[in-house]
Write an enzyme that holds these catalytic residues in place. Structure first.
Site, PDB file in Angstrom:
ATOM      1  N   GLU A   1      96.256  84.594   5.862  1.00 48.14           N
ATOM      2  CA  GLU A   1      95.477  84.304   4.655  1.00 48.14           C
ATOM      3  C   GLU A   1      94.903  85.603   4.100  1.00 48.14           C
ATOM      4  O   GLU A   1      94.304  86.366   4.833  1.00 48.14           O
ATOM      5  CB  GLU A   1      94.350  83.325   5.023  1.00 48.14           C
ATOM      6  CG  GLU A   1      93.595  82.825   3.827  1.00 48.14           C
ATOM      7  CD  GLU A   1      94.529  82.347   2.726  1.00 48.14           C
ATOM      8  OE1 GLU A   1      95.192  81.329   2.914  1.00 48.14           O
ATOM      9  OE2 GLU A   1      94.594  83.022   1.673  1.00 48.14           O
TER      10      GLU A   1
ATOM     11  N   LYS B   1      99.261  91.465   7.906  1.00 41.35           N
ATOM     12  CA  LYS B   1      97.860  91.081   7.688  1.00 41.35           C
ATOM     13  C   LYS B   1      96.929  92.163   8.238  1.00 41.35           C
ATOM     14  O   LYS B   1      95.981  92.583   7.573  1.00 41.35           O
ATOM     15  CB  LYS B   1      97.597  89.732   8.375  1.00 41.35           C
ATOM     16  CG  LYS B   1      96.147  89.309   8.403  1.00 41.35           C
ATOM     17  CD  LYS B   1      95.583  88.989   7.031  1.00 41.35           C
ATOM     18  CE  LYS B   1      94.088  88.948   7.055  1.00 41.35           C
ATOM     19  NZ  LYS B   1      93.442  87.799   6.603  1.00 41.35           N
TER      20      LYS B   1
ATOM     21  N   CYS C   1      86.278  90.304   9.097  1.00 45.92           N
ATOM     22  CA  CYS C   1      87.668  90.746   9.301  1.00 45.92           C
ATOM     23  C   CYS C   1      87.874  92.243   9.504  1.00 45.92           C
ATOM     24  O   CYS C   1      88.543  92.639  10.456  1.00 45.92           O
ATOM     25  CB  CYS C   1      88.505  90.305   8.112  1.00 45.92           C
ATOM     26  SG  CYS C   1      88.761  88.534   8.107  1.00 45.92           S
TER      27      CYS C   1
END
Ligand code: UDX
Ligand code: UDX
Length: 470
Positions: free
Chosen positions: A156, A211, A267
């Site tokens: 995502e 990612k 993150c």
């Protein structure tokens, strides 16, 4: 087709709500171990604040979007199972402080293996170290229940605060996998609202690594501009002018060049540390050291900001009230994970400042919990002094005025839009002199603040700018 998602957090919740909104004929069941969180998703007060999310959830909830704690049932009934549980940095054992803790991912995979029947497509949504899918596949095939699986990686890229728009109009969707049929099934879901040429397909490992790489590059840009901000302060250059000048080079581009007190969020730091650990694991020491500097620079920027506050305020903030505006890691979210504000506040508290904190979206309990956690060392030890400081030297204000009232300084730590429209004359009148204003987000207009009588210090702007050569 039926979809479920394990993990109703900042990623799982909004992503599934968007899929349910765009695909009214597909039942989407979001499950989580945390009953309180599920209850909130089923209420009028969603557990996360995200502009536009309420409307999306309201449209789909009760129609084809369900939230519950019935994990086993959701697994049995679904054809596609997303795993969106958290993958925090390990705090113990091998790789502590760097490697990702994959405990929750493994537990999910085991639970899926135990309850699955027929054929399931298991989708890694969580950010994971490269080759995690290998482990997930082995666990899934270990149960001998007769069920068969395909594992896909579908990271995502949404950012908090803009999640709904990012989900509605993503730059790209990335799907990595081995089975063409499984990839096509997932593609067909996203293709309901995203054009096919924006859906990229790769092998599993490229998807997992992309990612981590995207987050590393983004964080690197923030650390790069923050590194230059220190040089700007030393030389009389202005970081916003430098950012504009370099950002108009189309090869560099204007986004993600805003100097700040340092990046936060769940993150960036976690993923870079994870990348560093991976590189070390593969014997790539120079590559590991290179990426580690992004985090080192970020820590420096946070520390530099609180140290500058102390230095500027005549080398002592002891017993001085400092109004803190903003605690979330960026505007338009109630998320405080790894927020730079936590560390700035902790350092000021340890200098014995009295902090009065206002954030439009973050509740008091969460602020206190974050500060306690930041004062606790890796072995879980919290000194009595630190506990005392968090309990006695922190108060929470209902608005910016209360935070600033009778204060020696204000520190702007989150770039909430509403901070720009405060009555600064009133604020200035209620403060001590000199009225220090430390803008950690370059949010406020320097000339207007100077005119009102504040002594304003901003990131990447030399305080002695009036005496600088230009
Ligand atoms: C996401 C990603 O999944 C993570 O990999 C990424 O790096 C950060 O973003 P996020 O949605 O932000 O995580 O995490 P969080 O808000 O903590 O949500 C995770 C949810 O999973 C929690 O509600 C937790 O209760 C739930 N959970 C966790 C389970 O339901 N089962 C578990 O075994 C573990
Ligand atoms: C990030 C990635 O952008 C997203 O693609 C990924 O899926 C998850 O991690 P997020 O952490 O939600 O998203 O927010 P982001 O907008 O990337 O900001 C991260 C931090 O960097 C914030 O603390 C923000 O204030 C800071 N930042 C960002 C800057 O200091 N300057 C900038 O120019 C941009």
């Amino acid at each position: 087709m039926k979809i479920c998602c394990i993990g109703a957090g900042y990623v799982g919740g909004p992503t599934m709500a968007m899929i349910a909104k765009q695909c009214p004929d597909i039942p989407v069941h979001v499950v989580d171990l945390n009953q309180e969180r599920i209850d909130a998703w089923n209420s009028d007060h969603l557990p996360i604040y995200e502009p536009g999310l309420d409307e999306v959830v309201k449209e789909a909830r009760g129609r084809n979007l369900t939230f519950s704690t019935r994990v086993d049932e959701a697994i049995r009934e679904s054809d596609i199972i997303f795993i969106s549980v958290n993958t925090p940095t390990k705090t113990f054992g091998i790789g502590a402080g760097r490697a990702a803790n994959l405990e929750f991912i493994e537990k999910c995979a085991r639970q899926i293996a135990k309850n699955a029947n027929g054929h399931k497509i298991v989708v890694e949504k969580s950010t994971l170290p490269v080759r995690t899918a290998e482990a997930v596949k082995r666990i899934l095939s270990s149960e001998c229940s007769g069920a068969t699986f395909d594992v896909l990686s579908n990271p995502e890229f949404l950012a908090e605060g803009t999640a709904i728009d990012d989900l509605l109009n993503p730059d790209r969707v990335l799907i990595g996998g081995e089975s063409e049929a499984a990839i096509e099934t997932l593609c067909s879901v996203y293709a309901r609202w995203i054009s096919r040429d924006q859906i990229l397909t790769t092998n599993l490992w490229s998807s997992e690594l992309s990612k981590l790489t995207a987050n590393a590059f983004l964080a690197q840009r923030v650390s790069s501009i923050n590194a230059m901000s220190a040089l700007c302060e030393a030389t009389g250059a202005d970081i916003d002018e430098v950012a504009r000048a370099i950002g108009s080079d189309s090869r560099i581009g204007p986004k993600f060049l805003k100097a700040s007190i340092g990046f936060g969020g769940s993150c960036f730091q976690k993923d870079i540390l994870n990348l560093v650990y991976l590189c070390e694991h593969f014997g790539l020491r120079e590559v590991a050291n290179y990426w580690e500097q992004v985090v080192v620079m970020n820590d420096y920027q946070k520390r530099r900001f609180s140290e500058d506050i102390v230095k500027t305020m005549f080398n002592t903030v002891s017993d001085k009230k400092i109004g803190i505006w903003g605690f979330a890691f960026k505007k338009d979210t109630n998320d405080t994970r790894e927020s730079a504000a936590i560390y700035v506040c902790r350092d000021l508290l340890r200098e014995r400042a009295r902090l009065c904190i206002h954030d439009p979206r973050v509740p008091e309990s969460q602020i206190r919990q974050e500060l306690m956690a930041a004062c606790t060392d890796m072995s879980g030890h919290l000194t009595e002094k630190d506990r005392w400081l968090v309990e006695n030297n922190v108060s929470i204000a209902k608005d910016c005025y209360e935070a600033a009232d009778d204060a020696h300084a204000i520190a702007v730590l989150t770039e909430w839009d509403e901070f720009k429209t405060i009555d600064f004359e009133q604020v200035h009148a209620s403060m001590h002199r000199p009225s220090f204003l430390f803008d950690g987000r370059n949010l406020l207009d320097q000339a207007s603040m100077d005119a009102l009588g504040f002594e304003m210090h901003a990131i990447g702007k030399s305080f002695n700018r009036k005496n600088s050569p230009n």
